[in-house]
Design an enzyme around this catalytic site. Sequence first.
Site, mmCIF file in Angstrom:
data_model
loop_
_atom_site.group_PDB
_atom_site.id
_atom_site.type_symbol
_atom_site.label_atom_id
_atom_site.label_comp_id
_atom_site.label_asym_id
_atom_site.label_seq_id
_atom_site.Cartn_x
_atom_site.Cartn_y
_atom_site.Cartn_z
ATOM 1 N N ASP A 124 -2.617 5.424 -5.338
ATOM 2 C CA ASP A 124 -2.803 4.528 -4.201
ATOM 3 C C ASP A 124 -2.921 3.076 -4.634
ATOM 4 O O ASP A 124 -3.962 2.649 -5.126
ATOM 5 C CB ASP A 124 -4.055 4.976 -3.443
ATOM 6 C CG ASP A 124 -4.283 4.195 -2.178
ATOM 7 O OD1 ASP A 124 -3.426 3.374 -1.829
ATOM 8 O OD2 ASP A 124 -5.323 4.409 -1.535
ATOM 9 N N ASP A 132 0.818 -1.202 0.000
ATOM 10 C CA ASP A 132 0.000 0.000 0.000
ATOM 11 C C ASP A 132 0.855 1.257 0.000
ATOM 12 O O ASP A 132 1.530 1.540 0.985
ATOM 13 C CB ASP A 132 -0.899 -0.042 1.239
ATOM 14 C CG ASP A 132 -1.715 1.202 1.429
ATOM 15 O OD1 ASP A 132 -1.982 1.899 0.437
ATOM 16 O OD2 ASP A 132 -2.093 1.489 2.581
#
Length: 400
Positions: A286, A98
């Site tokens: 992201d 992430d």
Amino acid sequence: MDAWRGMPRWGLLLLLWGSCTFGLPTETTTFKRISLKRMPSIRESLKERGVDMARLGPERMALVNITSSVILTNYMDTQYYGEIGIGTPPQTFKVVFDTGSSNVWVPSSKCSRLYTACVYHKLFDASDSSSYKHNGTELTLRYSTGTVSGFLSQDVITVGGITVTQTFGEVTEMPALPFMLAEFDGVVGMGFSEQAIGKVTPLFDNIISQGLLKEDVFSFYYNRDSENSQSLGGQIVLGGSDPQHYEGNFHYINLIRTGLWQIPMKGVSVGSSTLLCEDGCLALVDTGASYISGSTSSIEKLMEALGAKKRLFDYVVKCNEGPTLPDISFHLGGKEYTLTSADYVFQESYSSKKLCTLAIHAMDIPPPTGPTWALGATFIRKFYTEFDRGNNRIGFALAR
């Protein structure tokens, strides 16, 4: 990874394979390919089980109006995972990689069985590792879908054939929703040290410090044709990028500031008309998020232009209307990055109604990070993405 430690945006999730390697840089240690696997998201798993998300209540599944000043991650829609090894001998965990967060955490063997999510996941057992070192500092990480807490520990982590000594979180408390239905066990934050909770050095920073990579970059490829669970879901490359998975050259955009994978955006077009962000706005890139998100006001305007209807947490159109929807273009660094309806509309095969969900969500992120858009897997599947730590920039190339 929300939010935005991304949207836990996430995703998004990778499969890391490899043996431990030590020593000086060589041609074989400067470039690491990492396979990714695709899985059903938590939201998809809930729907497949016939769970009405509206009955869960907004207090349990809130995805909007986040008031925290930090980026929060919503892992409800994360679809990509990978594997890392922790300890000696390595204990293997499925994790989300992430870019919206910076800490590493996995469930701990010290997690009470009263936490159902711990029962369904691999647990790290420090007593089984000869390289484990106690830390004990308390750790709490807030996500839009719940809070996980535990304590810090130190051990060796193997990722993509590289082994580093890393401080990570052993989680002893994690909410049943959403993590009970998550196929991943934990999270590897690929963000900057400025985002790290507890002043922990992020994993990629530790890899850089070993001097094992040709370049201080990592790149993401998400396969657009990976519905088959046996197929390659994607790939991460540590130290470079893989020309097999993109066309042409990278186009780079400098970060807004050091410490966050966020870039300036100059507009969002629907068809040939610039509808949103006319005066400029921000966009997080992201990898932990499956969808694209923007502020509630922006997404409502976008959905009105598309003729989409709102459900509790998403927007839908009649499936037969999907192919007729206009292109959506994001203006980044003087170029337009265009998604067709085939890129942002997908059908819920498990739904009895002929409705298709749009891979676009509303998400209100407060200052100083927001308001901001977030470009997740919906965008990355179309555009191979390189995260350049050495030059504080992000590069995009058309994926293939």
